[in-house]
Design a protein around this motif. Sequence first.
Motif, PDB file in Angstrom:
ATOM      1  N   ARG A  87      34.062  33.682  37.498  1.00  0.00           N
ATOM      2  CA  ARG A  87      33.784  33.987  36.170  1.00  0.00           C
ATOM      3  C   ARG A  87      33.369  35.153  35.620  1.00  0.00           C
ATOM      4  O   ARG A  87      32.493  35.702  36.232  1.00  0.00           O
ATOM      5  CB  ARG A  87      33.235  32.647  35.347  1.00  0.00           C
ATOM      6  N   GLN A  88      33.818  35.728  34.412  1.00  0.00           N
ATOM      7  CA  GLN A  88      33.056  36.861  33.887  1.00  0.00           C
ATOM      8  C   GLN A  88      32.900  37.987  34.984  1.00  0.00           C
ATOM      9  O   GLN A  88      31.846  38.557  35.224  1.00  0.00           O
ATOM     10  CB  GLN A  88      31.943  36.533  33.372  1.00  0.00           C
ATOM     11  N   VAL A  99      38.691  35.369  37.388  1.00  0.00           N
ATOM     12  CA  VAL A  99      39.522  35.922  38.391  1.00  0.00           C
ATOM     13  C   VAL A  99      39.663  35.270  39.593  1.00  0.00           C
ATOM     14  O   VAL A  99      38.820  34.375  39.996  1.00  0.00           O
ATOM     15  CB  VAL A  99      38.787  37.381  38.673  1.00  0.00           C
ATOM     16  N   LEU A 100      40.649  35.558  40.471  1.00  0.00           N
ATOM     17  CA  LEU A 100      40.803  35.053  41.830  1.00  0.00           C
ATOM     18  C   LEU A 100      40.142  36.121  42.641  1.00  0.00           C
ATOM     19  O   LEU A 100      40.193  37.158  42.488  1.00  0.00           O
ATOM     20  CB  LEU A 100      42.421  34.834  42.030  1.00  0.00           C
ATOM     21  N   SER A 159      36.605  42.299  56.313  1.00  0.00           N
ATOM     22  CA  SER A 159      36.913  41.460  55.364  1.00  0.00           C
ATOM     23  C   SER A 159      37.479  42.293  54.254  1.00  0.00           C
ATOM     24  O   SER A 159      36.950  43.284  53.912  1.00  0.00           O
ATOM     25  CB  SER A 159      35.569  40.658  54.747  1.00  0.00           C
ATOM     26  N   PHE A 160      38.775  41.899  53.796  1.00  0.00           N
ATOM     27  CA  PHE A 160      39.365  42.331  52.601  1.00  0.00           C
ATOM     28  C   PHE A 160      39.389  41.379  51.461  1.00  0.00           C
ATOM     29  O   PHE A 160      39.590  40.293  51.577  1.00  0.00           O
ATOM     30  CB  PHE A 160      40.376  42.999  53.059  1.00  0.00           C
ATOM     31  N   THR A 161      38.941  41.831  50.382  1.00  0.00           N
ATOM     32  CA  THR A 161      39.155  40.780  49.163  1.00  0.00           C
ATOM     33  C   THR A 161      40.075  41.383  48.038  1.00  0.00           C
ATOM     34  O   THR A 161      39.794  42.685  47.523  1.00  0.00           O
ATOM     35  CB  THR A 161      37.820  40.755  48.630  1.00  0.00           C
ATOM     36  N   ILE A 162      40.832  40.625  47.759  1.00  0.00           N
ATOM     37  CA  ILE A 162      41.902  40.810  46.715  1.00  0.00           C
ATOM     38  C   ILE A 162      41.436  40.052  45.343  1.00  0.00           C
ATOM     39  O   ILE A 162      40.994  39.055  45.381  1.00  0.00           O
ATOM     40  CB  ILE A 162      43.068  40.644  46.917  1.00  0.00           C
ATOM     41  N   ILE A 163      41.192  40.855  44.243  1.00  0.00           N
ATOM     42  CA  ILE A 163      40.656  40.121  43.219  1.00  0.00           C
ATOM     43  C   ILE A 163      41.729  40.297  41.808  1.00  0.00           C
ATOM     44  O   ILE A 163      42.045  41.511  41.920  1.00  0.00           O
ATOM     45  CB  ILE A 163      39.302  40.970  42.678  1.00  0.00           C
ATOM     46  N   ILE A 164      42.274  39.316  41.291  1.00  0.00           N
ATOM     47  CA  ILE A 164      43.039  39.226  40.497  1.00  0.00           C
ATOM     48  C   ILE A 164      42.864  38.372  39.252  1.00  0.00           C
ATOM     49  O   ILE A 164      42.429  37.328  39.408  1.00  0.00           O
ATOM     50  CB  ILE A 164      44.441  38.771  41.141  1.00  0.00           C
TER      51      ILE A 164
END
Length: 172
Positions: A87-88, A99-100, A159-164
């Motif tokens: 959140r936020q 966001v995811l 670790s790869f993080t996708i934020i959408i």
Amino acid sequence: DRMLGPNTMPTPVPTNIHELTEKILRLAEVEDGGRITFHRDYDPSIPEFELDAGLMTQAILNILRNATQSLQDTYAPEIKVSSRTERQFTIGNTRYRLVLRLTIEDNGPGIPPELQDQLFFPMISGRADGTGLGLPLAQSILHQHDGLIEFESEPGRTSFTIIIPLKSESEN
């Protein structure tokens, strides 16, 4: 420029991120032939949201293929894919309500420190047979979805993080 991604804007449609991720993981499992153990840790409360499923498949597949290729010489190779909401969250100058966070983590050798600052530049690869286009393309696709991609790496864990942003049709 065409090698780095499509020239068209994304065509977002309501998408279940877990169904999309499962299709990609099944493909990776078939390509791998059962050598790698894949773990899933999904947040079932994540709703459908608007994204271009074809483009996002390409972005996630590029990251996942990099992970599988990095595990070539790893004993007991594992990849964990997890999803969470946050959140936020601020991306650039925009604050999003929700966001995811989709994370792909492997237990491989890690990304060499000398490559880490250049990882998203075209033609940069840690493999002799790599093109260096997968991560720049993934980053371009994420930017088209108002998202971003981050990574952390050390020996034994990358670790790869996708934020959408989780935007409904009315927010697009």
